[in-house]
Design a protein around this motif. Structure first.
Motif, mmCIF file in Angstrom:
data_model
loop_
_atom_site.group_PDB
_atom_site.id
_atom_site.type_symbol
_atom_site.label_atom_id
_atom_site.label_comp_id
_atom_site.label_asym_id
_atom_site.label_seq_id
_atom_site.Cartn_x
_atom_site.Cartn_y
_atom_site.Cartn_z
ATOM 1 N N ILE A 80 0.841 -1.199 0.000
ATOM 2 C CA ILE A 80 0.000 0.000 0.000
ATOM 3 C C ILE A 80 0.876 1.249 0.000
ATOM 4 C CG2 ILE A 80 -1.650 1.352 1.353
ATOM 5 C CD1 ILE A 80 -2.897 -1.242 2.308
ATOM 6 N N PHE B 177 2.563 1.692 -3.441
ATOM 7 C CA PHE B 177 1.546 2.142 -4.393
ATOM 8 C C PHE B 177 1.237 3.611 -4.196
ATOM 9 C CE2 PHE B 177 -2.937 3.294 -3.742
ATOM 10 C CZ PHE B 177 -3.275 3.594 -5.062
ATOM 11 N N SER B 178 1.054 4.016 -2.962
ATOM 12 C CA SER B 178 0.685 5.394 -2.660
ATOM 13 C C SER B 178 1.763 6.373 -3.115
ATOM 14 C CB SER B 178 0.445 5.519 -1.157
ATOM 15 O OG SER B 178 0.134 6.847 -0.819
ATOM 16 N N SER C 251 2.080 6.297 -7.087
ATOM 17 C CA SER C 251 0.964 6.858 -7.853
ATOM 18 C C SER C 251 0.964 8.383 -7.781
ATOM 19 C CB SER C 251 -0.373 6.268 -7.401
ATOM 20 O OG SER C 251 -0.606 6.530 -6.046
ATOM 21 N N THR C 252 1.418 8.926 -6.667
ATOM 22 C CA THR C 252 1.575 10.386 -6.610
ATOM 23 C C THR C 252 2.669 10.859 -7.558
ATOM 24 O OG1 THR C 252 0.774 10.637 -4.343
ATOM 25 C CG2 THR C 252 2.299 12.311 -5.141
ATOM 26 N N MET D 1 8.182 14.961 2.451
ATOM 27 C CA MET D 1 7.416 14.999 3.700
ATOM 28 C C MET D 1 6.058 14.318 3.525
ATOM 29 S SD MET D 1 6.199 18.278 5.948
ATOM 30 C CE MET D 1 5.423 18.992 4.517
ATOM 31 N N ASN D 2 5.369 14.648 2.437
ATOM 32 C CA ASN D 2 4.058 14.061 2.182
ATOM 33 C C ASN D 2 4.131 12.541 2.054
ATOM 34 O OD1 ASN D 2 1.520 15.863 1.414
ATOM 35 N ND2 ASN D 2 3.352 17.044 0.946
ATOM 36 N N GLY E 12 6.810 11.076 5.293
ATOM 37 C CA GLY E 12 6.694 11.601 6.664
ATOM 38 C C GLY E 12 5.865 10.744 7.600
ATOM 39 N N GLY E 13 4.724 10.250 7.106
ATOM 40 C CA GLY E 13 3.828 9.486 7.963
ATOM 41 C C GLY E 13 4.320 8.097 8.281
ATOM 42 N N LEU E 14 5.393 7.677 7.606
ATOM 43 C CA LEU E 14 5.859 6.298 7.744
ATOM 44 C C LEU E 14 7.137 6.181 8.564
ATOM 45 C CD1 LEU E 14 5.355 5.426 3.971
ATOM 46 C CD2 LEU E 14 3.670 5.282 5.807
ATOM 47 N N THR F 74 -3.338 9.726 -5.184
ATOM 48 C CA THR F 74 -3.304 8.345 -4.684
ATOM 49 C C THR F 74 -4.711 7.745 -4.652
ATOM 50 O OG1 THR F 74 -1.291 8.593 -3.378
ATOM 51 C CG2 THR F 74 -2.862 6.916 -2.650
ATOM 52 N N LEU G 144 -6.463 4.397 -6.683
ATOM 53 C CA LEU G 144 -6.648 3.236 -5.812
ATOM 54 C C LEU G 144 -7.305 2.065 -6.539
ATOM 55 C CD1 LEU G 144 -6.497 1.970 -3.008
ATOM 56 C CD2 LEU G 144 -8.696 3.072 -2.474
ATOM 57 N N ILE H 115 -8.050 -7.677 0.413
ATOM 58 C CA ILE H 115 -7.614 -6.929 1.591
ATOM 59 C C ILE H 115 -8.813 -6.483 2.427
ATOM 60 C CG2 ILE H 115 -7.622 -4.653 0.503
ATOM 61 C CD1 ILE H 115 -4.988 -4.135 2.131
ATOM 62 N N VAL I 68 -8.345 -2.288 7.189
ATOM 63 C CA VAL I 68 -6.884 -2.184 7.126
ATOM 64 C C VAL I 68 -6.471 -1.173 6.058
ATOM 65 C CG1 VAL I 68 -4.762 -3.435 6.531
ATOM 66 C CG2 VAL I 68 -6.512 -4.533 7.972
ATOM 67 N N LEU I 69 -7.117 -1.273 4.907
ATOM 68 C CA LEU I 69 -6.828 -0.335 3.817
ATOM 69 C C LEU I 69 -7.066 1.106 4.262
ATOM 70 C CD1 LEU I 69 -6.026 0.050 0.870
ATOM 71 C CD2 LEU I 69 -8.397 -0.427 0.219
ATOM 72 N N GLU J 252 -4.274 2.124 6.825
ATOM 73 C CA GLU J 252 -2.964 2.313 6.190
ATOM 74 C C GLU J 252 -2.944 3.575 5.333
ATOM 75 O OE1 GLU J 252 -0.045 0.384 6.272
ATOM 76 O OE2 GLU J 252 -0.913 -0.730 7.938
ATOM 77 N N LEU J 253 -4.010 3.782 4.558
ATOM 78 C CA LEU J 253 -4.006 4.941 3.662
ATOM 79 C C LEU J 253 -4.085 6.246 4.440
ATOM 80 C CD1 LEU J 253 -5.995 3.949 0.437
ATOM 81 C CD2 LEU J 253 -3.593 4.615 0.669
ATOM 82 N N MET K 237 -2.853 6.736 7.305
ATOM 83 C CA MET K 237 -1.487 6.955 7.815
ATOM 84 C C MET K 237 -0.567 7.454 6.701
ATOM 85 S SD MET K 237 1.101 4.246 9.611
ATOM 86 C CE MET K 237 0.915 3.154 8.219
ATOM 87 N N ASN K 238 -0.622 6.796 5.553
ATOM 88 C CA ASN K 238 0.226 7.202 4.427
ATOM 89 C C ASN K 238 -0.041 8.637 4.001
ATOM 90 O OD1 ASN K 238 1.963 5.081 2.777
ATOM 91 N ND2 ASN K 238 0.313 3.970 3.793
ATOM 92 N N LEU K 239 -1.321 8.981 3.893
ATOM 93 C CA LEU K 239 -1.684 10.249 3.250
ATOM 94 C C LEU K 239 -1.665 11.429 4.214
ATOM 95 C CD1 LEU K 239 -4.599 8.975 0.968
ATOM 96 C CD2 LEU K 239 -2.179 9.247 0.407
ATOM 97 N N GLY L 100 -0.375 11.091 7.693
ATOM 98 C CA GLY L 100 0.572 10.911 8.795
ATOM 99 C C GLY L 100 1.717 11.901 8.800
ATOM 100 N N GLY L 101 2.295 12.164 7.643
ATOM 101 C CA GLY L 101 3.450 13.034 7.582
ATOM 102 C C GLY L 101 3.135 14.495 7.774
#
Lengths: 201, 201
Positions: A160, A163-164, A167-168, A193-194, A197-199, B168, B172, B182, B186-187, B190-191, B193-195, B197-198
């Motif tokens: 995930i 992919f994220s 794709s950006t 950062m985008n 950062g969250g990871l 992103t 998807l 999935i 969970v998806l 996770e997303l 956090m990814n999008l 979180g930072g």
DNA sequence: GTCTATATGCTGATAGAC
DNA sequence: GTCTATCAGCATATAGAC
């Protein structure tokens, strides 16, 4: 092949990329390309073998640029997290340097054909392209996994996250077209950062 | 209009969406659609007015689903950061519920036409679609700005951050097609956090 | 190297038999 | 409501004059 004809070829590729970007390969006709270059469609065939050859000449080189770039980063002995940051910077640079060719990457590869009888060395354009793309993605995922193993990133869902991020980056060309004046260093900093950062741990 | 013909129309729309997703609107012929539905191309016109009408019937409803969804979230009196999280969850749900229609959103809208003489109420399909898309994006940016003002997010470059998140989510469908098993929760986790979180403070 | 003319096939859409 | 037959237009690509 003269310098002049090489320039003409480059112009045809550049105009084709712009048209493919706007409407896609299928909706762009040979006449559209000829108009953009300033000649009749029949004259185009003095410079190119086929419409399909144009697509190959745009997609395969850009795919190789991506692969060469990620290979160079991977050969360094940096921590994996710094490799990821460098890969993001490289993708931004490649996008800024080749926006039209990059714009074809997400979707236009489906129009590559494998069975072109005219071009002996291009019989597997589709397969070759897929191979380059998969190589890039798998190496990206491998480096991402290393960044987790080295303790720089949280133990997230890798597929995930990759992919994220990708794709950006693949869509950056479209945002950049509307914000061409942005400072490249700012874009790099913000995107890192985008995307990462969250990871981070 | 009988129930049977309504079902037939739905089938035509569903098969068209699959074909448009795979090859794009321009490269998909009326004959391709007819083959997929199991009739001759002439028979298709007993159910639809034109190929263009199919595209309209796929893109405008999905655009309205997005807008309705973000409007509902925005009407709540939640903190903006929680609105953003809910918008992400909604986009995931919409994608899972309508993967083929959603796949047309990033690129196929360019084939919408404004000057279709046949359909009185669809003369501005392209304009209508752009309006819905812009409305969604601007409301998303507004809520994002509120989340910064409320102190939940860092003072980042808003346009880059929103572009990154939305590109992103718009892609998807393609990741989900390869990972349909999935767990949705969970998806979502996770997303988010990814999008986001930072960007959190 | 560009042009006109053309070949061949596919396109979206319609007419009319059943 | 599905079919066969058909239309006019545009697609990629080629032949051959200049």
């Amino acid at each position: 092949m003269t310098l002049k004809s090489k320039n003409r070829q480059r112009e045809i590729l550049a105009k084709s990329a712009r048209l493919f970007r706007k409407k896609g390969y299928a909706a762009t006709s040979i006449r559209d390309i000829a108009d953009a270059v300033g000649m009749k469609s029949a004259s185009l065939y003095n410079h190119i073998k086929s419409k399909q050859e144009i697509l190959r000449a745009l997609l395969l080189p850009i795919a190789k640029i991506y692969v060469t770039s990620i290979n160079q980063v991977n050969e360094n002995s940096l921590p994996a997290i710094e490799k990821l940051e460098q890969i993001i910077r490289d993708q931004i640079r490649i996008t800024i340097e080749n926006p039209d060719a990059v714009s074809l990457v997400p979707d236009q590869w489906v129009f590559l054909e494998n069975d072109d009888k005219d071009a002996e060395d291009a019989k597997t354009a589709y397969n070759d392209y897929i191979e380059l793309r998969n190589y890039y993605e798998q190496l990206f995922i491998k480096i991402f996994q290393e960044a987790i193993d080295e303790g720089a990133l949280k133990s997230v869902h890798i597929e995930i996250a990759c992919f994220s991020i990708l794709s950006t980056l693949r869509r950056l060309y479209s945002w950049y077209a509307r914000h061409r004046t942005i400072d490249q260093a700012v874009l790099e900093k913000e995107l890192i950062m985008n995307l990462l950062g969250g990871l981070r741990k």
